[in-house]
Design an enzyme around this catalytic site. Structure first.
Site, PDB file in Angstrom:
ATOM      1  N   TYR A  95      19.132  -5.473   5.232  1.00 33.42           N
ATOM      2  CA  TYR A  95      19.526  -4.391   6.139  1.00 33.42           C
ATOM      3  C   TYR A  95      20.949  -3.871   5.916  1.00 33.42           C
ATOM      4  O   TYR A  95      21.180  -2.650   5.971  1.00 33.42           O
ATOM      5  CB  TYR A  95      19.303  -4.816   7.595  1.00 33.42           C
ATOM      6  CG  TYR A  95      17.841  -4.692   7.986  1.00 33.42           C
ATOM      7  CD1 TYR A  95      17.319  -3.483   8.432  1.00 33.42           C
ATOM      8  CD2 TYR A  95      16.972  -5.776   7.861  1.00 33.42           C
ATOM      9  CE1 TYR A  95      15.985  -3.362   8.765  1.00 33.42           C
ATOM     10  CE2 TYR A  95      15.633  -5.668   8.188  1.00 33.42           C
ATOM     11  CZ  TYR A  95      15.142  -4.456   8.636  1.00 33.42           C
ATOM     12  OH  TYR A  95      13.808  -4.323   8.954  1.00 33.42           O
ATOM     13  N   GLU A 137      11.000  -8.728  13.430  1.00 33.64           N
ATOM     14  CA  GLU A 137      10.448  -9.306  12.198  1.00 33.64           C
ATOM     15  C   GLU A 137      10.619 -10.821  12.154  1.00 33.64           C
ATOM     16  O   GLU A 137       9.762 -11.532  11.597  1.00 33.64           O
ATOM     17  CB  GLU A 137      11.092  -8.632  10.984  1.00 33.64           C
ATOM     18  CG  GLU A 137      10.600  -7.201  10.794  1.00 33.64           C
ATOM     19  CD  GLU A 137      11.505  -6.349   9.922  1.00 33.64           C
ATOM     20  OE1 GLU A 137      12.320  -6.919   9.171  1.00 33.64           O
ATOM     21  OE2 GLU A 137      11.396  -5.107   9.996  1.00 33.64           O
ATOM     22  N   GLN A 207      -0.939  -3.088  -0.533  1.00 27.84           N
ATOM     23  CA  GLN A 207      -1.518  -3.646   0.685  1.00 27.84           C
ATOM     24  C   GLN A 207      -2.995  -3.273   0.759  1.00 27.84           C
ATOM     25  O   GLN A 207      -3.356  -2.101   0.625  1.00 27.84           O
ATOM     26  CB  GLN A 207      -0.746  -3.144   1.909  1.00 27.84           C
ATOM     27  CG  GLN A 207       0.666  -3.728   1.933  1.00 27.84           C
ATOM     28  CD  GLN A 207       1.580  -3.123   2.968  1.00 27.84           C
ATOM     29  OE1 GLN A 207       1.480  -1.944   3.283  1.00 27.84           O
ATOM     30  NE2 GLN A 207       2.502  -3.927   3.501  1.00 27.84           N
ATOM     31  N   TYR A 208      -3.833  -4.282   0.974  1.00 30.15           N
ATOM     32  CA  TYR A 208      -5.282  -4.094   1.034  1.00 30.15           C
ATOM     33  C   TYR A 208      -5.820  -4.713   2.314  1.00 30.15           C
ATOM     34  O   TYR A 208      -5.469  -5.843   2.679  1.00 30.15           O
ATOM     35  CB  TYR A 208      -5.968  -4.741  -0.168  1.00 30.15           C
ATOM     36  CG  TYR A 208      -5.630  -4.087  -1.488  1.00 30.15           C
ATOM     37  CD1 TYR A 208      -6.083  -2.807  -1.801  1.00 30.15           C
ATOM     38  CD2 TYR A 208      -4.845  -4.750  -2.431  1.00 30.15           C
ATOM     39  CE1 TYR A 208      -5.765  -2.202  -3.014  1.00 30.15           C
ATOM     40  CE2 TYR A 208      -4.532  -4.155  -3.650  1.00 30.15           C
ATOM     41  CZ  TYR A 208      -4.992  -2.881  -3.930  1.00 30.15           C
ATOM     42  OH  TYR A 208      -4.675  -2.283  -5.138  1.00 30.15           O
ATOM     43  N   GLY A 275     -14.472   7.236   2.690  1.00 27.78           N
ATOM     44  CA  GLY A 275     -14.136   6.619   1.417  1.00 27.78           C
ATOM     45  C   GLY A 275     -13.796   5.150   1.563  1.00 27.78           C
ATOM     46  O   GLY A 275     -14.475   4.387   2.258  1.00 27.78           O
ATOM     47  N   VAL A 276     -12.704   4.731   0.909  1.00 21.92           N
ATOM     48  CA  VAL A 276     -12.299   3.329   0.940  1.00 21.92           C
ATOM     49  C   VAL A 276     -11.760   2.926   2.309  1.00 21.92           C
ATOM     50  O   VAL A 276     -11.513   1.739   2.565  1.00 21.92           O
ATOM     51  CB  VAL A 276     -11.263   3.057  -0.172  1.00 21.92           C
ATOM     52  CG1 VAL A 276      -9.895   3.621   0.202  1.00 21.92           C
ATOM     53  CG2 VAL A 276     -11.184   1.570  -0.508  1.00 21.92           C
ATOM     54  N   ILE A 278     -13.383   2.449   4.662  1.00 22.27           N
ATOM     55  CA  ILE A 278     -14.404   1.575   5.231  1.00 22.27           C
ATOM     56  C   ILE A 278     -13.956   0.119   5.292  1.00 22.27           C
ATOM     57  O   ILE A 278     -14.470  -0.670   6.088  1.00 22.27           O
ATOM     58  CB  ILE A 278     -15.711   1.696   4.396  1.00 22.27           C
ATOM     59  CG1 ILE A 278     -16.891   1.085   5.155  1.00 22.27           C
ATOM     60  CG2 ILE A 278     -15.543   1.040   3.029  1.00 22.27           C
ATOM     61  CD1 ILE A 278     -18.238   1.324   4.457  1.00 22.27           C
ATOM     62  N   PRO A 280     -11.313  -1.910   6.369  1.00 25.09           N
ATOM     63  CA  PRO A 280     -10.967  -2.660   7.581  1.00 25.09           C
ATOM     64  C   PRO A 280     -12.120  -2.734   8.571  1.00 25.09           C
ATOM     65  O   PRO A 280     -12.222  -3.683   9.349  1.00 25.09           O
ATOM     66  CB  PRO A 280      -9.776  -1.885   8.161  1.00 25.09           C
ATOM     67  CG  PRO A 280      -9.912  -0.509   7.608  1.00 25.09           C
ATOM     68  CD  PRO A 280     -10.493  -0.696   6.233  1.00 25.09           C
ATOM     69  N   PHE A 397      -3.862   4.390   4.629  1.00 24.55           N
ATOM     70  CA  PHE A 397      -3.138   3.486   3.737  1.00 24.55           C
ATOM     71  C   PHE A 397      -1.878   4.159   3.236  1.00 24.55           C
ATOM     72  O   PHE A 397      -1.926   5.204   2.604  1.00 24.55           O
ATOM     73  CB  PHE A 397      -4.029   3.079   2.574  1.00 24.55           C
ATOM     74  CG  PHE A 397      -5.306   2.435   3.033  1.00 24.55           C
ATOM     75  CD1 PHE A 397      -5.286   1.300   3.805  1.00 24.55           C
ATOM     76  CD2 PHE A 397      -6.532   2.972   2.712  1.00 24.55           C
ATOM     77  CE1 PHE A 397      -6.445   0.695   4.258  1.00 24.55           C
ATOM     78  CE2 PHE A 397      -7.703   2.392   3.146  1.00 24.55           C
ATOM     79  CZ  PHE A 397      -7.658   1.257   3.924  1.00 24.55           C
ATOM     80  N   PRO A 399       2.768   4.638   4.041  1.00 26.09           N
ATOM     81  CA  PRO A 399       3.776   4.694   5.098  1.00 26.09           C
ATOM     82  C   PRO A 399       3.317   5.551   6.268  1.00 26.09           C
ATOM     83  O   PRO A 399       2.485   6.438   6.107  1.00 26.09           O
ATOM     84  CB  PRO A 399       4.983   5.335   4.379  1.00 26.09           C
ATOM     85  CG  PRO A 399       4.720   5.154   2.928  1.00 26.09           C
ATOM     86  CD  PRO A 399       3.233   5.194   2.774  1.00 26.09           C
TER      87      PRO A 399
END
Length: 403
Positions: A95, A137, A207-208, A275-276, A278, A280, A397, A399
């Site tokens: 930071y 965090e 990230q997936y 599309g992808v 799906i 989650p 998917f 930011p």
């Protein structure tokens, strides 16, 4: 606590940030990576090259300036960003580096308009905002590490199975390389996977979503093979598809994310994916099937055609478990075989008129996931049909953006 004078100065910069925010964050990232190239090991290179991260940061800085005197207003957004930070391994020591280069970028872009008074005010404000992130965090890191089977930062997993789900999507089944316990997670969460691709100077992070039900002895992720391998968006997915096989090893972080399904309530659920997007929802619908088989579920999936749709048979088989289950496939360019499918419901796009006949339920919770244009269209249609915004949950998917 910030002084009232500092608050007033920060608020006075809102109009400037509305005009120059993205220029400031673009300059910030350029300077940051020139001074600290090691941070390329953390940040998603694709989001940088496509300008997504710059826009997302500009939106966050603007929101912080608007609500600097009531930061509790943006805590939900802060928590969403903090989830990604924890998943990527952002630490407190990062930071001050970010703060230094953000102030430099403000001065560089605004020139003489960035007076010493403004720079000092933003230095004070950044310290307060950064501490909010650090505190949130810290709790997330502790939660991830202290759960059964949990860990901090990245941990090595081994691929125990690799299954082709469609022409473009492949699933990877992952277990810890050195331990037996896989932590549970909330349906809808994601992991960060880190790979070192031969020829690449820095590690690549993506990230997936977890696409299987929680409580298994493995994690399942389902990866769409994007574009070409030499393009930013296709680099990692092509590497995984072509070079990571059964027995291969990757490093991942513990599950994160707040786009989750509550398995403690029994309200009807409507899942609408494109599309992808799906992936989650496979975690969500399988979680419902295992713990709440009587919960009403409507699942609508849109894709180009049946060849690129993943989990077709898995979704159909859930009818034997879920007692109140409606399944619809919407294809933009269906084949003759697609049209014959009993669950084929519409050719073209999901639109407001069609949604009105299929899913409007004032008691239901609506979950939407897919490309940005898809999200905008579906969310707008649901709002036009009178669905309470508090019952509309969406994820894409990359930011954070504003719909």
């Amino acid at each position: 606590m910030l002084s009232q004078q500092t608050i007033n100065i920060i608020k006075s910069t809102v109009p400037v940030l509305e005009v120059h925010g993205t220029a400031i964050t673009t300059t910030f990232y350029k300077n940051l990576f020139e001074a600290h190239p090691e941070l390329f090991n953390i940040f998603n290179h694709t989001n940088q090259k496509k300008g997504r991260q710059q826009t997302a940061l500009a939106n966050t800085v603007l929101a912080a300036a608007k609500y600097i005197d009531q930061l509790e207003t943006i805590v939900p957004v802060v928590k969403q960003i903090a989830q990604k930070h924890r998943s990527l391994g952002i630490k407190p020591e990062h930071y001050p580096i970010v703060g230094e280069h953000l102030l430099i970028a403000i001065k560089e872009v605004l020139g003489d308009a960035a007076t010493e008074e403004i720079i000092h005010a933003w230095a004070d404000a950044y310290g307060v905002i950064a501490q909010v992130f650090i505190d949130i965090e810290k709790e997330m890191y502790e939660q991830a590490a202290n759960q059964l089977g949990g860990w901090k930062d990245f941990k090595e997993f081994t691929v125990i199975d690799k299954v082709k789900e469609s022409d473009v999507i492949t699933s990877f089944y992952l277990v810890p390389t050195k331990t037996a316990v896989v932590p549970t997670f909330e349906p809808g969460q994601y992991i960060t996977i880190r790979v070192q691709i031969p020829g690449e100077k820095y590690a690549c992070n993506r990230q997936y979503s977890l696409s299987g039900a929680p409580g298994k002895k493995y994690f399942r992720i389902s990866v769409k093979k994007e574009a070409e391998p030499n393009t930013p968006e296709g680099k990692v997915s092509n590497y995984l598809h072509e070079h990571v096989n059964i027995g291969g090893r990757v490093k991942i972080t513990a599950p994160a994310g707040d786009f989750t399904l509550n398995l403690e309530t029994h309200t009807p659920v409507v899942l609408i994916s494109g599309g992808v997007g799906i992936t989650p929802f496979m975690s969500m619908v399988n979680g419902i099937a295992e713990s709440q088989p009587n919960r009403p579920v409507t699942f609508i999936h849109a894709s180009r055609n049946g060849n690129v749709q993943a989990f077709k048979e898995e979704l159909k088989n859930l009818k034997s478990t879920l007692s109140n289950y409606q399944l619809s496939f919407v294809y933009g360019n269906p084949s003759e075989e697609d049209v014959k499918d009993i669950h084929f419901s519409k050719q073209g796009y999901i639109d407001e008129e069609w949604l009105k006949t299929k899913v409007i339920d004032s008691d239901a919770d609506y979950y939407i996931c897919g490309p940005v244009s898809f999200l905008r269209a579906i969310v707008t249609s649901l709002e036009e049909l009178g669905v309470n915004s508090e019952r509309i949950h969406f994820e894409f998917f990359g930011p954070a953006i504003n719909l």
